[in-house]
Design a protein around this motif. Structure first.
Motif, mmCIF file in Angstrom:
data_model
loop_
_atom_site.group_PDB
_atom_site.id
_atom_site.type_symbol
_atom_site.label_atom_id
_atom_site.label_comp_id
_atom_site.label_asym_id
_atom_site.label_seq_id
_atom_site.Cartn_x
_atom_site.Cartn_y
_atom_site.Cartn_z
ATOM 1 N N THR A 122 0.830 -1.208 0.000
ATOM 2 C CA THR A 122 0.000 0.000 0.000
ATOM 3 C C THR A 122 0.859 1.251 0.000
ATOM 4 O OG1 THR A 122 -1.734 -1.179 1.217
ATOM 5 C CG2 THR A 122 -1.840 1.218 1.204
ATOM 6 N N SER A 157 1.200 4.099 -2.889
ATOM 7 C CA SER A 157 0.901 5.494 -2.554
ATOM 8 C C SER A 157 2.065 6.411 -2.918
ATOM 9 C CB SER A 157 0.591 5.620 -1.058
ATOM 10 O OG SER A 157 -0.555 4.887 -0.709
ATOM 11 N N GLU A 203 -8.003 -8.685 -7.642
ATOM 12 C CA GLU A 203 -7.579 -7.341 -7.245
ATOM 13 C C GLU A 203 -6.361 -6.889 -8.050
ATOM 14 O OE1 GLU A 203 -9.077 -8.287 -2.702
ATOM 15 O OE2 GLU A 203 -6.943 -8.073 -3.112
ATOM 16 N N ILE A 236 -6.221 -3.460 -10.519
ATOM 17 C CA ILE A 236 -5.375 -2.272 -10.332
ATOM 18 C C ILE A 236 -4.444 -2.024 -11.507
ATOM 19 C CG2 ILE A 236 -5.483 -2.414 -7.817
ATOM 20 C CD1 ILE A 236 -2.593 -3.429 -7.873
ATOM 21 N N GLN A 284 -6.837 1.321 -5.971
ATOM 22 C CA GLN A 284 -6.877 0.196 -5.038
ATOM 23 C C GLN A 284 -8.128 -0.620 -5.309
ATOM 24 O OE1 GLN A 284 -6.818 2.378 -1.265
ATOM 25 N NE2 GLN A 284 -4.712 1.733 -0.910
ATOM 26 N N SER A 308 -12.332 4.745 0.222
ATOM 27 C CA SER A 308 -11.189 4.066 0.834
ATOM 28 C C SER A 308 -11.591 2.641 1.173
ATOM 29 C CB SER A 308 -10.726 4.795 2.097
ATOM 30 O OG SER A 308 -11.763 4.797 3.072
ATOM 31 N N ILE A 332 -5.828 -5.562 3.633
ATOM 32 C CA ILE A 332 -7.248 -5.291 3.434
ATOM 33 C C ILE A 332 -8.081 -6.154 4.376
ATOM 34 C CG2 ILE A 332 -9.157 -5.392 1.787
ATOM 35 C CD1 ILE A 332 -7.040 -5.029 -0.435
#
Length: 515
Positions: A266, A270, A429, A433, A440, A496, A505
């Motif tokens: 994550t 970011s 997932e 992405i 996310q 979020s 997650i």
């Protein structure tokens, strides 16, 4: 490992050995405000050990730590271990009720707490039956003992307690995705075991390295990154007491120019996508980065390497095994997988019947580890389920390819079948992405009108992305990437995703909301 059949104290190997070998004047830790050399740290830990003895804490009793990553943390943690007392570092993001549970469960005699974190526990410290002292790290002790004052006149001589290699040295409370955390009891020998396996044989850490970890010291991952590994070779560590935001991490990377940066998926994503820091560099000295906490998407690993020219060694570890046991390695990197077993660790993949599965099939990952915990505190049934003989059941589902690399599919309780075929939320997932609109994603099972499970996706979009025809575009994108039966039948756009403090997650929260 030395000391397995006699006295062995982890602090002797981690700290005193560095001083004995001439590194007493070398920087061990800086937190941007204060610094500790190895010699300073040795004296501080002796003072902490004497203070604990003066406060009446006995060998094998517990002391809790709700402490930010400052130079006080290694002083207290290692000082307690030197005295044969068991430090219990706690997640600094827990609630008051969670702290009350853990303090009662651990029966901590002393609580060390950072000044900024004291307000969260101020209403409960007076009603913990076993808690006799509160010691505050900072300027305001709120009527309790002030750590700097307690240590100021303390004796700097202390005979290290001759503990045993297989004696509990410290506890870590697992961050379990549901319910209250479990106390994981680690042994004196476990720290050295992680240093001699992952630290030495995968990371290749050396005395000249400077380490920076986004993961905090109270995490198993962060403890290895910022304390065990650098101290095992006499390297230096930059501690960060603040939140690991992209801006903060770039600031520290450029200010201290570390050679090793330990992050999480994550955070890496970011740092790559944060508009405010899009022109920032990651220092000039970086030689390697590592990732754990959740599997690193291939797109993130490739983007980081393209921007900074440094590989990310993605791996998987756990609180129960103290650090990473499956990992990519320098010269042997395949983004999108967790790599191969770390030297010194053995792994197996088994089905529901406990039978080993062939390459390409999904199975639960079992690990034989030199760093495995002794068990959970006061949870015998759960201990028996997780620690079975030499093997630790991780609860992670994996596949193994013909080259011996392991690919994460999801937690055992996150996996589900569509048309009789296992679907990995992580695989869906990872496909989502790679779509230019998605920042996310999280995927959970949802029952359709006939009661059959299908994937449902929750996505966080990139700023200013084009949303025309987005839903159909995302579904088609997943079909093309990983197969027509795996595409999400429903897609919710959210601001979020629910995350643990380690960046994982919390799919159970999404499942509860989706059902």
């Amino acid at each position: 490992m030395s000391g397995t059949s006699g006295s062995y104290n982890a602090v002797t190997w981690l700290l005193d050995r560095n001083v004995d070998e001439g590194r007493g004047a070398k920087l061990a830790f800086t937190d941007t405000v204060s610094e500790l050399t190895y010699g300073d740290l040795q004296r501080q830990t002796r003072c902490v050990a004497n203070m604990l003895r003066r406060l009446g804490v006995r060998r094998e009793e517990r002391v809790a730590m709700i402490m930010l990553d400052t130079t006080d943390f290694p002083s207290v943690f290692l000082g307690a271990i030197r005295a044969g007392i068991v430090p219990v570092p706690l997640n600094t993001l827990l609630t008051t009720d969670q702290y009350a549970y853990v303090l009662a469960d651990s029966r901590a005699r002393v609580l060390f707490v950072s000044e900024a974190l004291y307000p969260v526990v101020k209403d409960i410290v007076g009603r913990m039956p076993d808690l006799e002292h509160v010691v505050v790290s900072g300027n305001d002790a709120f009527g309790h003992k002030k750590l700097s004052d307690e240590l100021a006149g303390e004796n700097e001589s202390f005979a290290t307690v001759p503990t045993h290699a297989e004696e509990p040295a410290f506890w870590l409370y697992s961050s379990g995705s549901t319910g209250m955390p479990k106390g994981v009891r680690h042994l004196h020998s476990n720290l050295q075991a992680t240093a001699e396996t992952y630290g030495e044989q995968v990371l290749g850490i050396k005395e000249s390295d400077v380490c920076l970890s986004a993961a905090k010291l109270f995490f198993a991952y962060g403890l290895g990154n910022a304390l065990t590994f650098p101290m095992s070779v006499g390297a230096s560590t930059v501690l960060n007491a603040e939140r690991p935001t992209p801006a903060r991490m770039y600031e520290l990377l450029n200010r201290y120019n570390p050679t090793i940066f330990y992050g999480a998926p994550t955070l890496f994503a970011s740092m790559l996508n944060d508009a405010a820091t899009k022109n920032e560099r990651a220092g000039t000295g970086l030689r390697v980065c590592t990732s754990a906490g959740e599997a690193l998407p291939e797109s993130v690993g490739n983007a980081w390497k393209a921007r900074f020219g440094v590989d990310i060694l993605d791996g998987v570890g756990s609180t129960e095994l103290l650090h990473i046991f499956l990992s990519n390695a320098p010269g042997d990197i395949k983004y999108g997988c967790s790599g191969r077993p770390v030297p010194g660790y053995k792994v197996r993949l088994v089905n529901e019947a406990g039978e080993e599965v062939p390459d390409g099939e999904v199975g639960e990952l079992l690990v034989e580890a030199p760093s495995a915990a002794e068990g959970y505190w006061n949870q015998r049934s759960k201990t028996r389920q997780t620690f079975q003989g030499h093997w630790t059941y991780t609860g992670d589902k994996y596949t193994r390819d013909a080259d011996g690399r392991y690919t994460f599919c999801g937690r055992a309780d996150d996996m589900f079948k569509v048309s009789g075929i296992w679907v990995s939320p992580f695989e869906v997932e990872s496909a989502l992405i790679t779509h230019p609109a998605v920042l996310q994603a999280a995927v959970v099972p949802e029952a359709d009108s006939e009661g059959l499970l299908k994937p449902k996706a929750f996505v966080v979009l990139r700023p200013d992305c084009n949303t025309d025809g987005l839903y159909e575009s995302l579904k088609e994108h997943v079909k093309q990437k990983i197969g027509p039966w795996k595409y999400p039948r429903w897609i919710d756009v959210v601001d979020s995703l629910p995350m643990t403090a380690t960046g994982k997650i919390q799919r159970f929260k999404l499942r509860d909301g989706a059902s």
